[in-house]
Design an enzyme around this catalytic site. Structure first.
Site, PDB file in Angstrom:
ATOM      1  N   ASP A  59       0.920  -1.296   0.219  1.00 18.48           N
ATOM      2  CA  ASP A  59      -0.054  -0.119   0.105  1.00 18.48           C
ATOM      3  C   ASP A  59       0.915   1.275  -0.087  1.00 18.48           C
ATOM      4  O   ASP A  59       2.009   1.039   0.157  1.00 18.48           O
ATOM      5  CB  ASP A  59      -1.069   0.018   1.299  1.00 18.48           C
TER       6      ASP A  59
ATOM      7  N   ASP B 112      -4.605  -3.171   5.280  1.00 20.41           N
ATOM      8  CA  ASP B 112      -5.134  -2.740   6.297  1.00 20.41           C
ATOM      9  C   ASP B 112      -6.773  -2.639   6.438  1.00 20.41           C
ATOM     10  O   ASP B 112      -7.028  -2.405   7.616  1.00 20.41           O
ATOM     11  CB  ASP B 112      -4.599  -1.143   6.706  1.00 20.41           C
TER      12      ASP B 112
ATOM     13  N   ASP C 236      -9.431  -5.856   2.514  1.00 15.54           N
ATOM     14  CA  ASP C 236      -7.968  -6.409   2.118  1.00 15.54           C
ATOM     15  C   ASP C 236      -8.043  -8.011   2.341  1.00 15.54           C
ATOM     16  O   ASP C 236      -6.913  -8.565   1.882  1.00 15.54           O
ATOM     17  CB  ASP C 236      -6.777  -5.443   2.660  1.00 15.54           C
TER      18      ASP C 236
END
Length: 1082
Positions: A497, A804, A808
């Site tokens: 990310d 997070d 996901d």
């Protein structure tokens, strides 16, 4: 044939996984393989597959060998208990539905006695300070008793009984918390105590060979005392018994220490952090500190930390599968307000009032009834069991041959005593003496099995993993799955990310476009009208799941929420927003929580004059596309024409080019008569058309210091870093250049940089074709991340992915290593992950890669060391047994060597800290041979040297050293003592060689490894004590200084020999693969 001087982990160029050319996902590999130990991925492996390798392993002590693997029986017991709890929960739900149906039909429900149903009147019981007891509170939630709840005036009545303010929570001072814990218990449950040290002693005693040796020792002790008297006769049996007890003791101590490390790790895993509202402010606490009466905000991905009742909720949906066994998502509202501990928030948000904690909840009862199982095999552990089985079969065969040869020589009169006399003469030797001789021969054969079957080899993985996991905690990484630690060493791709991982997650609003013009500075409210400011403050205050706490002095305002929310709230405060006042001026009637798929969130509010305002906030270009106008600085509603739309798009692109996250805020009015009724309101699709743009703001989130170096280190190590972000492509591009993922803006062409929807639209084959080229994916959804992971794995990559959010979870589950963020990560993401990055920092991810490689490297060091000892000890004893009928290394000596090799050797070599040179190698293929060509070269050179020198001493030592028979000091005994001493010191010196299998400087960093130095020092001291003072036990004699010097010189030669050996090139084709193919053909 080509040659190389690579590292022990070197691999064939272009070989990503050292196998699997078909591109199948690794989930299938183990099932298609004929080799039961060829299991490259234990994550989500079927039970039948795990049982298969256990059945194929040659094991002397199953309770110890399989201690740190998944306990299949316990797993079945755990599922059985869970099924009982689920049946209980379903029964309650069925009763609740039956009762509800009866009430709907106008039937009068007969109320049983309160002790069975938990129903009560408001003042039926009191607990000290409170007007309600724990039993009644627990039964309301456990039985989902709406009747009892409404008899007590619902959640408001309960809050009064619990002395809780539904807005501000409990007081939360120490006295208040103590009173609540005394009255209602703490949020903990009794855990089954860990195994005591004596249990580990008992496990170590279960080793079949050690049991046989103890029986032999007892028989030898009895025979010795009978024939020689107690003063002299107890030495033979006593020394073997003492050696066995020492092995058991050292083994148990080592295993017990590992167990304590795993217990500590489990405590870290269970200690969830969450926010509660106390005394009007949000504070972060441990889940163990939650008390009855607490007001807890719930957001997507949170775990419900205790049983409770819903206060308010917006589209709140709970995944109760962990308790009910049903995957159905349950909506929570006033009709079904009960929340069960341990469940997860699947959608929406809300707040809850805690009514039961710890053992008084269903979750607490469940967790206290099942023991925590640390067991979980890793691929390396399975492969090492295969290697141990292979070595064990060879060793067992050798032991049987030695037994047959020694017995044949003994009974044929070819075995002699040190003084030259024949040990057995048919018809003359006493039966007791003959039996004693047979026991000694049998004991030697069993000891060879002890040395040859490397029980400690698979356990060395657990040892190095336990050590690594403890050290990784200091490097801000919490390992949830053992296998992830080693698999990370094989990672070829990291999908990371952007926000919080590559960047600092410290957002601030640095640019603003309000009313169609750029505002400098962005919080200068004098540059636009009061009405526009009022609408902005209204949208910022109401369309958020963050909060603002203003202390009495008005200083040091505390803002809570996600970094984006905190930045926008902070900006609102600078515009003049008073958070509580702004929220009290209107009431929320419906919320559309922020959604990572749609990348926006909205709220509908009712004004005092009953006017409805709908506010939206989200990704700038997505919200802008929903706008048909904007409000200018003079409060005029201006239609959005193409020119103005282009200007706003240009403003977004300019902000993105400066690495800013772009957020748009928009609004529209709505007719009250079109708002659905209360029954339909929960399913109302909030209108997002005909919006008026209020502002576009740019949030700066600077790159983390050192992230560029970390990315470059990964690239140098052969690990490709891909950035996957929800931000638009231009922002992603700018950040990627800043982080070093992209070399320059000119590189940013498709498919190197690609938008999520473009990747999503491709076929499976199309995605696999371009997946290697992708470095940046912008405007991606969690599903795009999942598709990327699947494409990479299908291409043969070992994939680590960070995440997070709740959405996901599928990608984290699918990846070979799922990395959840410890600060911003939801509980759902953490539970789906294998490792939690506690500081959300990409540099910590790189440290995990280094530790993963260290696990593999340390195991290879130990294998090289152990195989050298195995080969040398077996060869020396076999050749000596065949030629002379006697062996130079007796039972006690071999047990001491086994202790050095198995337990102490594993402690010394499996706990080597990682070095920077590990990142100079390419990723280790998961089917890479455990014994590389470099290791074969090193161990064969050392073993051949030791065997050659010690056999020369065995056959010609007396003559070469000029030894003479002396009283109580036969030359053969001196020679054998020298062989034993030299052999042990060869292993001590070779431990240093094993530290650096491919490096010339074997001493680099050795002084920083205190455990290694301590073990080597202890081994040397104990060896001196054995030779000089314990000769009667080990059948050795004291050595003079010359023989000590000879022992040291023989051992020392192994160092220069290792240097010369490393100059010899090794073939690139792995010999282990060649042997494996040959065995399969055979």
């Amino acid at each position: 044939m080509s040659f190389s001087k690579g590292s022990p982990g070197s691999q064939t160029p272009g070989d990503i996984e050292a196998g699997s050319p078909t591109g199948w996902s690794d989930d299938f590999d183990g099932d298609f393989s004929a080799d039961p130990f060829d299991l490259t991925r234990t994550k989500n492996a079927p039970v039948q597959r795990l049982r298969r390798w256990r059945q194929a392993a040659l094991v002397l002590n199953a309770s110890r060998r399989f201690r740190y693997t998944l306990d299949l029986k316990k797993e079945e017991e755990k599922e059985r208990v869970l099924r009982i709890i689920i049946v209980h929960t379903r029964a309650i739900q069925a009763a609740y539905r039956f009762k509800e149906a009866g009430q709907m039909n106008g039937l009068r429900t007969i109320k049983p006695h309160s002790s069975s149903t938990g129903e009560f009147s408001p003042h039926s019981s009191s607990t000290g300070e409170f007007s309600i007891g724990q039993e009644q509170l627990s039964s309301i939630s456990r039985n989902r008793d709406t009747t009892a709840l409404w008899e007590n005036e619902g959640v408001v009545g309960l809050s009064n009984l619990l002395k809780t303010n539904l807005e501000k929570g409990i007081r939360g001072d120490d006295d208040d918390l103590v009173i609540r814990r005394n009255a209602f218990g703490s949020n903990n449950y009794p855990r089954k105590t860990g195994r005591r040290f004596l249990m580990f002693m008992w496990d170590a005693c279960k080793d079949l060979t050690l049991i046989i040796l103890m029986v032999a020792a007892m028989a030898s002790l009895a025979l010795g005392i009978k024939s020689e008297g107690i003063q002299e006769g107890w030495y033979d049996g006593g020394s073997i018994a003492f050696a066995v007890i020492l092995v058991i003791l050292v083994t148990a101590i080592s295993d017990y220490k590992q167990s304590l490390q795993f217990q500590d790790l489990n405590e870290h895993k269970r200690n969830i952090r969450l926010e509660v509202t106390r005394d009007g402010r949000r504070v972060e606490i441990s889940i163990y500190d939650v008390v009855v009466g607490d007001v807890i905000p719930l957001n997507i991905g949170n775990q419900v930390p205790a049983d409770g009742v819903l206060i308010t909720g917006h589209s709140l949906a709970i995944d109760e599968s962990s308790m009910t066994g049903e995957s159905k998502i349950v909506e929570k509202n006033s009709n079904d307000p009960f929340l069960i501990s341990g469940c997860k928030v699947a959608d929406g948000n809300g707040t809850m009032l805690v009514t039961a904690v710890g053992i008084n909840t269903e979750w607490g009862l469940l967790m206290s009834s099942i023991s925590e199982d640390n067991g979980e095999e890793t691929p390396l552990q399975v492969r090492l069991n295969g290697l141990a089985t292979l070595i064990g079969i060879v060793g067992l065969s050798v032991a049987v041959i030695v037994l047959i040869v020694l017995l044949a020589r003994y009974f044929s009169g070819h075995t002699r005593n040190p003084d030259g006399s024949v040990q057995f003469i048919a018809g003359k030797t006493k039966v007791g003496d003959a039996f004693d001789g047979v026991i000694k021969i049998f004991t030697i054969a069993v000891t060879i099995v002890v040395v040859a079957v490397p029980e400690g080899l698979p356990l060395a993985v657990t040892l190095t993993l336990a050590y690594s996991m403890k050290k990784m905690m200091a490097d801000k990484a919490l390992v949830r799955r053992l296998s992830a630690c080693e698999t990370m060493g094989s990672a070829t791709t990291i999908c990371s990310d952007k926000t919080g991982t590559l960047t600092m997650n410290q957002m601030t609003v640095v640019e603003a476009c309000i009313g169609g013009k750029k505002i400098i500075p962005p919080d200068d409210s004098q540059q636009f009208s009061a009405m526009l400011r009022s609408l902005l403050i209204e949208g910022v205050a109401q369309n958020t799941n963050g909060s603002v706490y203003v202390p009495e002095g008005g200083n040091d305002v505390e803002i809570s929420g996600s970094p984006t929310e905190k930045a926008i709230l902070d900006w609102g405060i600078k515009l003049g927003m008073r958070f509580d006042a702004a929220r009290s001026e209107s009431s929320i009637i419906h919320v559309f929580p922020f959604n990572s798929e749609k990348k926006r969130g909205g709220v509908a509010i009712q004004m005092p004059d009953s006017e409805i305002h709908i506010h939206w906030k989200g990704a700038a270009e997505i919200v802008l596309a929903c706008c048909t106008g904007y409000i200018d600085v003079n409060d005029q509603l201006v239609e959005m024409d193409e020119e103005k739309m282009s200007q706003f798009k240009k403003a977004i692109e300019d902000m993105a080019a400066d690495s800013l996250r772009c957020v748009a805020i928009a609004y529209r009015s709505y007719e009250m008569e079109n708002v659905p009724t209360s029954e339909e309101l929960a399913h109302w699709s909030l209108p997002d058309n005909d919006l008026f743009l209020l502002a576009i703001i740019g949030l700066k989130d600077p790159c983390r210091p050192g992230v560029k170096d970390a990315v470059q280190l990964c690239q140098k190590a052969g690990v490709q870093v891909k950035m996957v972000t929800g931000d638009n492509v231009k922002t992603a591009k700018a950040i990627a250049v800043e982080c070093g993922i992209l070399g320059s803006i000119s590189e940013a062409t498709e498919p190197i940089i690609i938008e999520g929807k473009r990747f999503r639209a491709l076929t499976d084959e199309g995605r696999v074709e371009i997946v290697d080229s992708i470095l940046v994916m912008g405007r991606s959804s969690p599903n795009d991340k999942l598709l990327l992971v699947q494409a990479l794995r299908r291409k043969g990559h070992v994939v680590a992915v960070t995440g997070d959010g709740t959405n996901d979870a599928p990608a984290l589950h699918e990846a070979d290593i799922g990395l959840a963020m410890g600060i911003q990560g939801t509980e759902v993401a953490k539970e789906s992950s294998d490792i939690i990055i506690l500081d959300d920092n990409f540099a910590s991810v790189v440290k995990v890669v280094k530790w993963g490689r260290s696990v593999y490297a340390n195991i290879q060091k130990f294998i090289q060391f152990q195989l050298t000892v195995n080969i040398a000890a077996l060869a020396i004893n076999v050749v000596a047994a065949f030629s002379t009928g006697d062996i130079p290394l007796n039972t006690v000596q071999l047990l001491w060597v086994n202790l050095i090799m198995d337990t102490l050797g594993a402690l010394a070599l499996a706990t080597e800290p990682p070095t920077d040179s590990l990142m100079d190698q390419r990723p280790m293929g998961r089917r890479e041979p455990l014994v590389s060509n470099i290791m074969w070269r090193n161990l064969l050179i050392q073993a051949m040297y030791q065997v050659s020198v010690l056999l020369i001493l065995n056959f010609q030592g007396v003559k070469l050293l000029g030894l003479r028979n002396e009283p109580n000091r036969p030359a053969i005994k001196v020679k054998n003592s020298l062989i034993f001493n030299a052999f042990v010191f060869c292993q001590v010196f070779n431990e240093f060689n094993a530290r650096k299998p491919a490096k010339f400087n074997i001493f680099k960093g050795v002084t920083r490894n205190y455990l290694f130095m301590g073990i080597v020092g202890t081994t040397v001291v104990l060896q001196i004590v054995i030779i000089e003072f314990l000769g009667k036990f080990t059948k050795t004699v004291k050595l003079n200084w010359k023989l000590w010097l000879i022992s040291i010189i023989i051992a020392f030669i192994s160092w220069p020999l290792a240097v010369v050996g490393k100059l010899i090139p090794v073939p690139k084709v792995e010999l282990s693969n060649f042997f494996r193919r040959y065995i399969r053909r055979s």
